[in-house]
Design a protein around this motif. Structure first.
Motif, mmCIF file in Angstrom:
data_model
loop_
_atom_site.group_PDB
_atom_site.id
_atom_site.type_symbol
_atom_site.label_atom_id
_atom_site.label_comp_id
_atom_site.label_asym_id
_atom_site.label_seq_id
_atom_site.Cartn_x
_atom_site.Cartn_y
_atom_site.Cartn_z
ATOM 1 N N UNK A 274 0.898 -1.070 -0.109
ATOM 2 C CA UNK A 274 0.159 0.120 -0.008
ATOM 3 C C UNK A 274 0.893 1.196 -0.143
ATOM 4 N N UNK A 275 0.177 2.413 -0.149
ATOM 5 C CA UNK A 275 0.904 3.738 0.041
ATOM 6 C C UNK A 275 1.865 3.961 1.164
ATOM 7 N N UNK A 276 1.261 3.525 2.322
ATOM 8 C CA UNK A 276 2.156 3.686 3.667
ATOM 9 C C UNK A 276 3.236 3.022 3.309
ATOM 10 N N UNK A 277 3.200 1.732 3.017
ATOM 11 C CA UNK A 277 4.281 0.943 3.060
ATOM 12 C C UNK A 277 5.194 1.314 2.176
ATOM 13 N N UNK A 278 4.838 1.875 0.844
ATOM 14 C CA UNK A 278 5.704 2.334 -0.033
ATOM 15 C C UNK A 278 6.587 3.370 0.496
ATOM 16 N N UNK A 279 5.662 4.467 1.144
ATOM 17 C CA UNK A 279 6.609 5.751 1.599
ATOM 18 C C UNK A 279 7.443 5.009 2.746
ATOM 19 N N UNK A 280 7.367 4.203 3.337
ATOM 20 C CA UNK A 280 8.275 3.835 4.285
ATOM 21 C C UNK A 280 9.601 3.330 3.543
ATOM 22 N N UNK A 281 9.587 3.023 2.470
ATOM 23 C CA UNK A 281 10.576 2.614 1.586
ATOM 24 C C UNK A 281 11.469 3.595 0.946
ATOM 25 N N UNK A 282 10.999 4.858 1.038
ATOM 26 C CA UNK A 282 11.870 5.998 0.802
ATOM 27 C C UNK A 282 11.357 6.522 -0.456
ATOM 28 N N UNK A 283 9.988 6.364 -1.020
ATOM 29 C CA UNK A 283 9.571 7.258 -1.886
ATOM 30 C C UNK A 283 8.249 7.417 -1.590
ATOM 31 N N UNK A 284 7.506 8.760 -1.871
ATOM 32 C CA UNK A 284 6.026 9.007 -1.451
ATOM 33 C C UNK A 284 5.268 8.701 -2.545
ATOM 34 N N UNK A 285 5.761 8.699 -3.751
ATOM 35 C CA UNK A 285 5.020 8.013 -4.976
ATOM 36 C C UNK A 285 5.524 6.916 -5.908
ATOM 37 N N UNK A 286 4.800 6.077 -6.372
ATOM 38 C CA UNK A 286 5.176 5.045 -6.951
ATOM 39 C C UNK A 286 5.939 5.420 -8.284
ATOM 40 N N UNK A 287 5.977 6.632 -8.818
ATOM 41 C CA UNK A 287 6.261 7.098 -9.929
ATOM 42 C C UNK A 287 7.863 7.572 -9.726
ATOM 43 N N UNK A 288 8.455 7.492 -8.326
ATOM 44 C CA UNK A 288 9.448 8.073 -8.137
ATOM 45 C C UNK A 288 10.611 6.869 -7.844
ATOM 46 N N UNK A 289 11.782 6.875 -7.868
ATOM 47 C CA UNK A 289 12.612 5.911 -7.620
ATOM 48 C C UNK A 289 13.072 5.820 -6.342
ATOM 49 N N UNK A 290 13.174 4.353 -5.824
ATOM 50 C CA UNK A 290 13.801 4.288 -4.347
ATOM 51 C C UNK A 290 15.216 4.076 -4.583
ATOM 52 N N UNK A 291 15.767 5.283 -4.115
ATOM 53 C CA UNK A 291 17.333 5.374 -4.417
ATOM 54 C C UNK A 291 17.969 6.163 -3.125
ATOM 55 N N UNK A 292 17.631 5.742 -2.067
ATOM 56 C CA UNK A 292 18.339 6.201 -0.813
ATOM 57 C C UNK A 292 20.038 6.071 -0.856
ATOM 58 N N UNK A 293 20.490 5.156 -1.292
ATOM 59 C CA UNK A 293 22.156 5.188 -1.297
ATOM 60 C C UNK A 293 22.483 5.896 -2.423
ATOM 61 N N UNK A 294 22.107 6.061 -3.578
ATOM 62 C CA UNK A 294 22.659 6.797 -4.634
ATOM 63 C C UNK A 294 22.244 8.186 -4.509
ATOM 64 N N UNK A 295 21.038 8.596 -4.205
ATOM 65 C CA UNK A 295 20.808 9.925 -3.993
ATOM 66 C C UNK A 295 21.499 10.693 -2.756
ATOM 67 N N UNK A 296 21.992 9.874 -1.585
ATOM 68 C CA UNK A 296 22.342 10.240 -0.559
ATOM 69 C C UNK A 296 23.918 10.548 -0.733
ATOM 70 N N UNK A 297 24.373 9.711 -1.366
ATOM 71 C CA UNK A 297 25.748 9.909 -1.512
ATOM 72 C C UNK A 297 26.375 10.171 -2.860
ATOM 73 N N UNK A 298 25.740 10.040 -3.910
ATOM 74 C CA UNK A 298 26.290 10.428 -5.068
ATOM 75 C C UNK A 298 27.332 9.321 -5.782
ATOM 76 N N UNK A 299 27.617 8.254 -5.112
ATOM 77 C CA UNK A 299 28.481 7.134 -5.106
ATOM 78 C C UNK A 299 27.944 6.103 -6.054
#
Length: 349
Positions: A274-299
């Motif tokens: 569901x929407x709530x569980x998806x947001x817990x994985x680092x994205x508020x919209x299914x159209x966005x990427x789940x990329x916490x390590x890439x976006x927060x480090x640039x590595x």
């Protein structure tokens, strides 16, 4: 008897005690924590003396808590951490430095081989035919890895899983589903002897096993924290989750998957979340990427793995090793006899 417990994110708790006629005697608490008022230390020591050596961690913690003077301040530790150190002393627990840790990082493997290797290598450490080991995973294909007790039909949309080529497989540990795209996740396993976490609650052992990984992420500039029971997170959302399995022969499996860069829209189509569980994985919209390590480090993913390995090596020692032909053969048999069968996959339909 001597026991130590380093509180994840906190201080070192040290206990010394004797066991006399089945009861704790001459108990002494020490460490680099902070405690006010001074006489609280004596109150803790007195509360533990005379307790049965079989006293469980929960009772130990509640007894210590009840003995504290009104308004006592414990900084960097808790009654629960003292209880853990006591149980470790009584059960002759070991520490990271007591072992010669090995690193295995083979090339891309199938999802089924990864799961079979987890069982094979955990058993090998429990049987002392393999030294405690850190394994870095490389994936050769997309997958959905569900927990041991999850329902296939409740967790996965089979039409979309087939459409996008995500094979559904079941692991031996509990916990939730892992959405895997090759190159999109950082996954690793620790294979350890049970003595390393002797006396710890399951909750304490998760934090204990994850502390080095959290510190590795923090060294990359991520405000990473351990979130009970089994998550690693940052202020912008969940980074990854852990799961454990303890075998009867004394082997312990602790494995973690962290999102590097995954397709959030595809994940929402393949997993029934569901929407709530998806947001817990680092994205508020299914159209966005789940990329916490890439976006927060640039590595790159490889650079992050390199930092994690370096962090483990600097803290606990780590020698390069390989999975043996015999271990691979045992894993292949498990794929054929267990992990690749419908009986295992649909044990919870």
């Amino acid at each position: 008897m001597h026991g130590e417990f380093k509180v994840p994110g906190g201080k070192l708790v040290v206990v010394d005690l004797e066991a006399v006629d089945g009861r704790i005697a001459d108990f002494r608490l020490s460490g680099d924590f902070f405690l006010e008022p001074d006489d609280a230390l004596g109150a803790i020591n007195a509360s533990v003396n005379g307790l049965l050596v079989e006293t469980d961690a929960r009772t130990l913690a509640s007894t210590i808590q009840a003995a504290l003077p009104e308004g006592a301040q414990l900084l960097g530790f808790t009654p629960e951490s003292v209880a853990t150190a006591i149980r470790r002393a009584l059960q002759k627990a070991t520490g990271w430095s007591d072992y010669d840790w090995q690193l295995v990082h083979p090339g891309p493997l199938s999802p089924l081989m990864h799961l079979a290797l987890d069982e094979v290598l955990t058993e090998a450490v429990g049987e002392c035919t393999r030294k405690p080991t850190l394994r870095i995973w490389e994936w050769d294909s997309p997958a959905v890895v569900i927990g041991s007790f999850q329902s296939v039909k409740n967790e996965v949309d089979p039409v979309n899983a087939e459409k996008y080529g995500h094979r559904v497989v079941r692991r031996i540990s509990g916990g939730g589903a892992m959405f895997i795209e090759p190159g999109g996740a950082v996954t690793y396993s620790l294979y350890a002897p049970a003595e390393l976490v002797a006396g710890m609650t399951f909750a304490d052992s998760y934090a204990f096993f994850d502390e080095w990984a959290v510190q590795a992420l923090q060294s990359l500039g991520i405000d990473a924290t351990y979130v009970p029971l089994n998550d690693i997170a940052s202020p912008t959302g969940k980074i990854g989750g852990a799961a454990q399995k303890r075998l009867g022969n004394g082997g312990v499996l602790h494995h973690v998957t962290m999102a590097y860069d995954m397709d959030g829209e595809r994940m929402a189509q393949v997993l029934r979340i569901g929407r709530e569980k998806l947001s817990d994985k680092g994205t508020k919209s299914a159209a966005k990427r789940v990329d916490p390590l890439r976006s927060q480090t640039g590595l790159t993913r490889e650079q992050i793995i390199e930092r994690m390995v370096d962090t483990f090596r600097s803290q606990h020692g780590l020698a390069d090793d390989e999975i043996t032909p015999e271990e691979f053969a045992a894993a292949e048999r498990l794929v054929a006899e267990k992990f690749g069968t419908d009986e295992w996959l649909y044990r919870v339909p």
